[in-house]
Design an enzyme around this catalytic site. Structure first.
Site, PDB file in Angstrom:
ATOM      1  N   ASP A 335      46.393  43.531  30.700  1.00 27.89           N
ATOM      2  CA  ASP A 335      46.153  42.227  30.264  1.00 27.89           C
ATOM      3  C   ASP A 335      45.306  41.957  29.269  1.00 27.89           C
ATOM      4  O   ASP A 335      44.430  42.804  28.975  1.00 27.89           O
ATOM      5  CB  ASP A 335      45.447  41.478  31.957  1.00 27.89           C
ATOM      6  CG  ASP A 335      45.255  40.115  31.894  1.00 27.89           C
ATOM      7  OD1 ASP A 335      46.080  39.592  31.473  1.00 27.89           O
ATOM      8  OD2 ASP A 335      44.033  39.766  32.367  1.00 27.89           O
ATOM      9  N   ASP A 647      42.276  42.087  35.415  1.00 30.04           N
ATOM     10  CA  ASP A 647      41.318  41.656  36.334  1.00 30.04           C
ATOM     11  C   ASP A 647      41.825  40.604  37.067  1.00 30.04           C
ATOM     12  O   ASP A 647      40.851  40.184  37.783  1.00 30.04           O
ATOM     13  CB  ASP A 647      40.012  41.216  35.224  1.00 30.04           C
ATOM     14  CG  ASP A 647      40.321  40.136  34.410  1.00 30.04           C
ATOM     15  OD1 ASP A 647      41.599  39.894  34.150  1.00 30.04           O
ATOM     16  OD2 ASP A 647      39.580  39.550  33.804  1.00 30.04           O
ATOM     17  N   ASP A 651      47.514  40.006  37.986  1.00 36.94           N
ATOM     18  CA  ASP A 651      47.904  41.262  37.764  1.00 36.94           C
ATOM     19  C   ASP A 651      48.166  42.192  38.766  1.00 36.94           C
ATOM     20  O   ASP A 651      48.740  43.373  38.802  1.00 36.94           O
ATOM     21  CB  ASP A 651      46.496  41.729  36.844  1.00 36.94           C
ATOM     22  CG  ASP A 651      46.440  41.006  35.525  1.00 36.94           C
ATOM     23  OD1 ASP A 651      47.155  40.850  35.049  1.00 36.94           O
ATOM     24  OD2 ASP A 651      45.105  40.918  35.404  1.00 36.94           O
TER      25      ASP A 651
END
Length: 911
Positions: A335, A647, A651
């Site tokens: 990410d 985070d 995700d």
């Protein structure tokens, strides 16, 4: 009247007017009564995400016995119990129990460490109960509650807005967007994605600015966060490469052991007429000798030591094999927001009429120099550069954010109170040295999503009034007729110039804001925002973590591709990707692949089309959780071993799908941590690179340990096999076999777990996860060493018997030969390929020497302790026997070095 479970709108409350939503929820803007809320709570349950289901204690213990090699030991123990040999039964069973205890305790420690950093939902919420606002526990919020939120609050549940004033919400944990989303009451399209549902607030997101009132539409697992967590449970977790290899190896070895045992029994019965008890004892002895029962314990210990090492490096490993899996990773899917970047908006440049200023520093810390580009990069000054001062003044005064030192005091640990974009502008002004002392605000036009600007009327220290305006460049340009010249004076505006500058800055992936100023208005401020002077533009970005840039370069050297998957816009994603070294101008290796794929483009692709390009595209923008799973799956279809870092809640499903999921511990959400195998306590992407190095070191050490252990079993089984095939007295009893296996496994082989990384560990490509843990050269070495140590053991045993030594004494000498032979061979195994005839073999690992001392001490106990004589049928031996076994051990060491030298010569010839 329906039940509380039915208290909901249809599936799209964001697309319906507030009045309809309230009616469907059987409430109004006055909220619920306490009695009604209690009744709904009793039926729908607490507003919390359900904890992940945990296996019962008995199952978590028994899983550590689930190994084909342990099955053979357990069967041997049962046979010993049937024969009434309780000493052997106890020893064999103890080996299996110790192995299970090691794995169970280490995984429990990792879980305890993880629990210390979990935190997700807000503790309290403000709800209207019985017509009055009250602070209640967030767990007690129910559908139909009317709640209100302000800047800094965490949204307690999914909420349909009823009122919104200058409301912006930080949703990066859910959508991946680094810029706060503006919220309003108006209904949106029923097909709008999560990031475009501007009339909704989502559980767990953070209010960056403004305030709002809304009605709760979903709580707990029925929220958007809960939906994603449910998605996680539908993802199939994959086995790790090491687990697969050891499982294949164990099954092959078990078949081989059982086959050889059958052959041995047939020959012993038919050829040598052994009795049934003798054959059972010999078969058990052979099985126990051939089974590397120390191998599962050794792998567990080696991985557990890796877990502890990673914990010291700020990474908490929830599952033991995860560290090893990182060592075989070929692609890291990460990410962007908060993982590769700081998730702290930062001003990068200031553009005025004819001049450009670069802004150093990252994050909210007001540390960094402003320099004038094109003139020797000289330091910019508010006095010498009045055009810069005009931009900075507007951005500082037309601003509601505050940047304050964090708990650790000054330095880089600075904290934002307010919206991230305004925090970046506040930090810019502090870097430039602008002092707001003497200025006071007299009027305000707050930011509204319809207007896309904010204006203030400010009084300076001399009593003069100045209008300041900041906002979207096109909206600000529409209200300006002049521009600030480099000397600070006004001049006619060149709109074409500014539009070109806006396009150029935006094309670099920066968010562009414009600043303007004007004289005191003659009427209301909101009606007087025309004829202003454009001061300049500011380019803002969520900056990359400097350590992440270095880590990506190191990953590239290690043959690991890094792919960025984000919810941000394509231009921003590509710009960050180029800055971090993830993508280059030629994008794909053949120069034909796209630099970026958006979620919409990915959605239009079939699975086959995605697989065709997935290895060439390293930036994905505007993605959803479902897209991330497709990307990871497509990479895995090519045989890639994929790690996914992140985070946000969005995700979590991909973290579960990946071979190893890595979550951020500070900014990471509860769902992300639950889905991950590894949690980074410092949110530092660079720790991933260190984890890869640790994983490769651990795998090397496991190979060294297996290479060391198997000749022990090979030698022992060879000794028993030869004795049975030729009808000779058994040189080893089953419990003696277990003794030598365990002391070498828990002493000598444990020392190899502490070996440091090889010098080339991060310059070689990732290993093939399909490749065997032992290649042909290592198998040859294991067979040769087995013959060498087994042959030496047979020689000393039958030499002792020929000299008239009692059986117990001869067997004790044979056991000692095995122990010292393994000790000598240990130093051969410290280096997989290079020679051990070097002083390096004597240093660098103190544990090796401690293990050697422990082995000799334990063997002395075996030889001389009376209780060991009773348990293991041992007997004392003299110095002559020690001398013979030691001399043969040295010969074994030298012969193995010859074998390694031949292997090196052959490998060099093949190259």
């Amino acid at each position: 009247m329906g039940s509380a479970q039915d208290v909901a709108t249809d599936a799209t409350p964001w697309s319906r007017p507030p009045a309809e939503v309230l009616a469907a929820l059987r409430t109004d803007d006055g909220g619920l009564s306490a009695a009604d809320a209690a009744a709904r709570l009793a039926e729908v349950g607490p507003n919390r995400l359900p904890p992940p289901e945990k296996d019962p204690l008995w199952k978590r213990i028994l899983v550590h016995f689930d190994d084909v090699l342990i099955y053979i030991l357990l069967v041997s123990a049962v046979l010993k119990a049937i024969l009434g040999d309780w000493v052997d039964f106890t020893v064999i069973l103890l080996v299996a129990v110790v192995n299970a205890a090691i794995g169970f305790i280490q995984e429990g420690r990792a879980e305890s460490a993880l629990n210390g950093i979990r935190q997700m939902l807000s503790v309290h919420a403000e709800a209207r109960r019985d017509g009055a606002w009250a602070k209640i526990d967030a767990d007690d919020v129910v559908p139909g509650d009317v709640v209100r939120v302000r800047s800094g609050d965490r949204v307690p549940a999914d909420v349909r807005l009823l009122q919104a004033t200058n409301l912006r919400v930080e949703e990066s944990a859910l959508t991946g967007e680094s810029v706060a989303a503006s919220k309003r009451v108006d209904a949106v399209d029923p097909e709008a994605g999560v990031g475009d549902r501007t009339s909704m607030l989502f559980s767990g997101t953070l209010v960056a600015a403004g305030q709002g009132v809304g009605v709760v539409t979903a709580t707990g697992e029925r929220t958007e966060i809960g939906r994603i967590q449910t998605m996680i449970s539908e993802v199939t977790s994959l086995e790790t490469p090491l687990t697969k290899q050891l499982d294949r190896f164990g099954k092959l070895l078990a078949v081989l052991i059982l086959g050889m045992a059958v052959v041995m029994v047939v020959i012993g019965r038919v050829v040598h007429d052994f009795s049934v008890p003798e054959l059972v004892s010999a078969s058990i002895g052979f099985a126990v000798a051939a089974v590397p029962e120390g191998l599962p314990a050794l792998v567990t210990i080696t991985l557990a030591l890796g877990v502890q090492q990673m914990a010291r490096r700020r990474a908490i490993t929830r599952k033991l094999p995860a560290v090893e899996t990182l060592g075989s990773v070929t692609t890291i899917c990460s990410d962007k927001t908060g993982t590769l970047t700081k998730n702290e908006m930062t001003a990068r440049l200031v553009r005025t009429a004819g001049r450009s200023f670069a802004v150093a520093g990252a994050g909210y810390a007001p540390a960094g120099e402003l320099t004038l580009a094109g003139e020797g990069s000289r330091h910019a000054d508010l006095v010498d550069d009045p055009d810069l001062g005009a931009v900075v003044a507007a951005m500082m005064l037309c601003n509601d954010a505050r940047v304050v030192p964090g708990d650790a005091g000054a330095g880089e640990d600075w904290r934002l109170v307010g919206e991230p974009t305004e925090g970046a502008l506040r930090s810019l002004g502090m870097k430039a040295g602008f002092d707001t002392t003497g200025w006071s605000r007299r009027d305000l036009v707050p930011f509204e999503s319809e207007n896309k600007y904010m204006a203030t009327l400010d009084r300076d220290a001399d009593g003069g009034l100045v209008v300041h305006l900041k906002g979207a460049p096109d909206r600000v340009l529409d209200r300006c007729t002049t521009q600030t010249a480099p000397d600070g004076t006004g001049q006619p505006i060149d709109r074409a110039f500014w539009e070109a500058q806006i396009d150029e800055i935006g094309g670099r992936g920066l968010r562009v804001l414009a600043a303007a100023r004007g004289p005191a208005p003659s009427g209301p401020l909101a009606d007087s925002l025309t004829g202003l002077e454009l001061c300049g533009l500011v380019g803002i970005v969520d900056p990359p973590r400097p350590e992440a840039i270095d880590a990506i370069a190191q990953c590239r050297d290690a043959g690991i591709a890094v792919t960025m998957i984000t919810g941000d816009h394509a231009g921003t994603a590509v710009a960050i990707g180029r800055e971090m070294g993830i993508v280059h101008d030629d994008a794909a290796p053949d120069g034909t692949g796209p630099a970026v794929l958006t979620g919409a483009e990915l959605e239009a692709m079939s699975t086959e089309q995605l697989r065709a390009v997935v290895q060439d595209v390293h930036v994905y923008a505007r993605t959803s959780p479902e897209h991330k799973i497709r990307i990871v799956s497509a990479l895995q279809a090519h045989g890639e071993v994929v790690a996914m870092t992140g985070d946000g809640v969005n995700d979590a499903p991909a973290l579960t799908q990946a071979d190893v999921g890595v979550a951020m511990g500070i900014k990471g959400t509860e769902a992300t941590k639950d889905a991950a195998e590894v949690v980074l306590a410092d949110d530092n992407f660079a720790t991933i690179e260190r984890a890869v190095e640790e994983g490769r070191r651990i795998y090397d050490n496991i190979r060294k340990s297996v290479l060391f252990l198997l000749p022990t079993n090979g030698a022992q089984s060879l000794v028993i096999l030869v004795a049975v095939l030729f009808g000779l007295v058994l040189p080893l009893a089953p419990v003696q076999v277990l003794w030598i296996n365990m002391i070498t496994a828990v002493t000598l082989s444990l020392g190899l777990a502490y070996e440091k990384a090889e010098p080339d560990v991060m310059s070689r490509p990732p290993r093939d996860p399909k490749a065997s843990i032992l290649d042909a050269a290592f198998v040859r070495r294991i067979l040769i060493v087995s013959v060498l140590i087994g042959g030496a053991t047979l020689v000393v045993f039958y030499a002792e018997r020929a000299q008239g030594a009692p059986l117990a004494e001869a067997q004790t000498t044979a056991v000692t030969m095995l122990a010292l032979g393994q000790l000598a061979y240990l130093f051969n195994c410290r280096f997989l390929d290079r020679s051990s005839l070097t002083v390096d073999v004597l240093r660098g690992n103190r544990v090796i020497w401690l293990s050697a001392v422990a082995l000799i001490a334990l063997q002395c106990v075996f030889v001389y302790a009376p209780f060991m004589h009773d348990w293991f049928d041992a007997a004392p031996i003299g110095l002559e026997e020690w001398g013979k076994t030691l001399g043969l051990a040295i010969v074994v060491f030298l012969l193995v070095e010859v074998v390694k030298a031949v292997g090196r010569a052959r490998a060099g010839h093949d190259r």
